[in-house]
Design an enzyme around this catalytic site. Structure first.
Site, PDB file in Angstrom:
ATOM      1  N   LYS A  43       0.834  -1.198  -0.015  1.00 43.95           N
ATOM      2  CA  LYS A  43       0.035  -0.278   0.090  1.00 43.95           C
ATOM      3  C   LYS A  43       0.775   1.179  -0.012  1.00 43.95           C
ATOM      4  O   LYS A  43       0.328   2.461  -0.555  1.00 43.95           O
ATOM      5  CB  LYS A  43      -1.101   0.079   1.187  1.00 43.95           C
ATOM      6  N   GLU A  77     -10.424   5.602   3.014  1.00 44.92           N
ATOM      7  CA  GLU A  77     -11.094   4.234   3.773  1.00 44.92           C
ATOM      8  C   GLU A  77     -10.022   3.194   3.905  1.00 44.92           C
ATOM      9  O   GLU A  77      -8.923   3.352   3.418  1.00 44.92           O
ATOM     10  CB  GLU A  77     -12.131   3.816   2.699  1.00 44.92           C
ATOM     11  N   SER A 115       1.747  -9.738  -0.761  1.00 43.52           N
ATOM     12  CA  SER A 115       1.263  -8.474  -0.707  1.00 43.52           C
ATOM     13  C   SER A 115       1.593  -7.639   0.752  1.00 43.52           C
ATOM     14  O   SER A 115       1.546  -6.370   0.852  1.00 43.52           O
ATOM     15  CB  SER A 115      -0.037  -8.185  -1.359  1.00 43.52           C
TER      16      SER A 115
END
Length: 404
Positions: free
Chosen positions: A94, A116, A381
């Site tokens: 991210k 969010e 990830s």
């Protein structure tokens, strides 16, 4: 021949028939401002140089590709490799787009980042970017996810973010997006809504994919260096789909089989899973056209998965397009498979994965035996620090799953 990434999406943000920007009139000028700002800076040498410096000296990129020798031996057949985004600063992919979105906000003169989050990794990454750039940060998160992902909530608060609990509807990721959009309407002059995946109105699906492209570029180069050839199969988990598009983008023009792994939850019944591509229909959600899981009234349906970051009744429009064209094959792994993979990777490779990433691990474990002599590259990830309290309190330390 024009490469896929250069030609897709259209100027209006459409991947085939999916995407676009379906916005209420008050938001149209703000998204136009974002599109124009991205167009200006994305090819700017100054922006590219600063982002590369951040990735190298702050994020710790490039992250490596690891060969899972023990897991490969356990499963038999194909050899399993992983792109190690769990080693990126803050523990997931991210931060790749959050630092870039922070730079974009700085260029636009914004003073606040807001978003969010489901699993909390996007929230942590954005709070990190806000601290780095000296901005305020506001994160909306469903009550259910706040309880499941308590370590990430603590991290966000330590980084200076305001965490807004979302108490309506399903109290998870969809409602967190709804809540953040409502708040953003009142702050759009001074804040950037840094959407956390390849979802939302144009330009975010394109922009987040392009910021995540570094994952695929690195992985392709590293795999070639390690093995002398490209992988036969490339796989990643898909909720909104940013980690998958990051990895896929490095191989999209190659003769490599691409697989997206959706969360099948506890069953194929509506409300028990979040496998949008597998069971969804064309529809609109959160300002874009894509595939959506809907109830009998045509509204976004309740969803379930053990992985909070995959808990969404829509999917990135590019994934809907790649499914329709057949370039990517989408499959699913259920909660039990993901948990077994979570424990297996922990025990046999010394790596505790995020529950989201465990869906990709589950795919590799399941498919390896069917593909002897082949190689599978997955995107690991994120790391599982955020999940260990929830997993061990709910399911124990793994004996039941490992012995099943």
């Amino acid at each position: 021949m024009t490469s896929y990434l250069k030609s897709t999406p259209t100027r209006e943000g459409y991947f085939g028939e999916y995407g676009g920007a379906i916005l209420p009139p008050p938001l149209e000028p703000h998204f136009k401002e974002i599109r124009e700002a991205y167009d200006r800076i994305s090819k700017s040498a100054d922006f590219i140089e600063e982002l590369r410096s951040i990735r190298k000296h702050f994020q710790g990129r490039p992250t490596p590709v690891s060969y899972f020798k023990n897991l490969s031996g356990l499963c038999g057949g194909a050899q399993i490799y992983a792109k190690r985004e769990d080693l990126n600063h803050t523990g997931a992919h991210k931060l790749n787009h959050c630092m870039a979105e922070g730079l974009l906000a700085k260029f636009m003169g914004k003073t606040k980042l807001m978003a969010e989050t489901g699993a909390g990794q996007h929230g942590v990454a954005l709070a990190t970017a806000a601290a780095y750039f000296g901005m305020e940060c506001e994160i909306h998160m469903g009550e259910i996810d706040i309880a499941k992902e308590a370590p990430n909530v603590t991290r966000m608060k330590l980084l200076g973010a305001t965490v807004v609990p979302v108490r309506f509807g399903g109290r998870s990721l969809k409602e967190a997006v709804d809540s953040c959009f409502m708040s953003y309407l009142e702050q759009a002059d001074t804040a950037l809504f840094a959407i956390g995946s390849v979802v939302g109105p144009h330009p975010f699906p394109m922009m987040v994919r392009n910021f995540q492209h570094v994952v695929g570029v690195e992985a392709r180069e590293q795999f070639l260096e390690m093995t002398g050839e490209l992988p036969d199969m490339v796989a990643a988990c898909v909720g909104g789909g940013s980690n998958a598009m990051g990895l896929f983008s490095g191989f999209i023009d190659d003769d490599v089989a691409l697989y997206g792994v959706e969360p099948l939850g506890t069953s194929s019944n509506l409300g028990d899973h979040a496998a949008t591509i597998t069971f969804g229909h064309d529809g609109d959600i959160h300002g874009f056209r894509t595939l959506v899981l809907t109830d009998e009234n045509g509204e976004p349906a309740p969803v379930h998965t053990v992985a909070s970051g995959l808990d969404y009744p829509g999917v990135g429009p590019e994934h809907a397009h790649l499914h329709k064209t057949g370039r990517v094959t989408y499959t699913a792994a259920d909660d039990k498979e993901a948990l077994k993979a979570f424990y297996a990777l922990s025990r046999h490779e010394g790596i505790i994965p995020a529950l989201e990433s465990a869906h990709a691990v589950a795919f590799a474990m399941r498919e390896a035996a069917n593909h002897p002599g082949k190689s599978i590259l997955i995107n690991l990830s994120g790391r599982g620090d955020k999940d260990i309290d929830y997993v061990t309190e709910t399911f124990g330390t793994g004996e039941d799953f490992l012995n099943s």
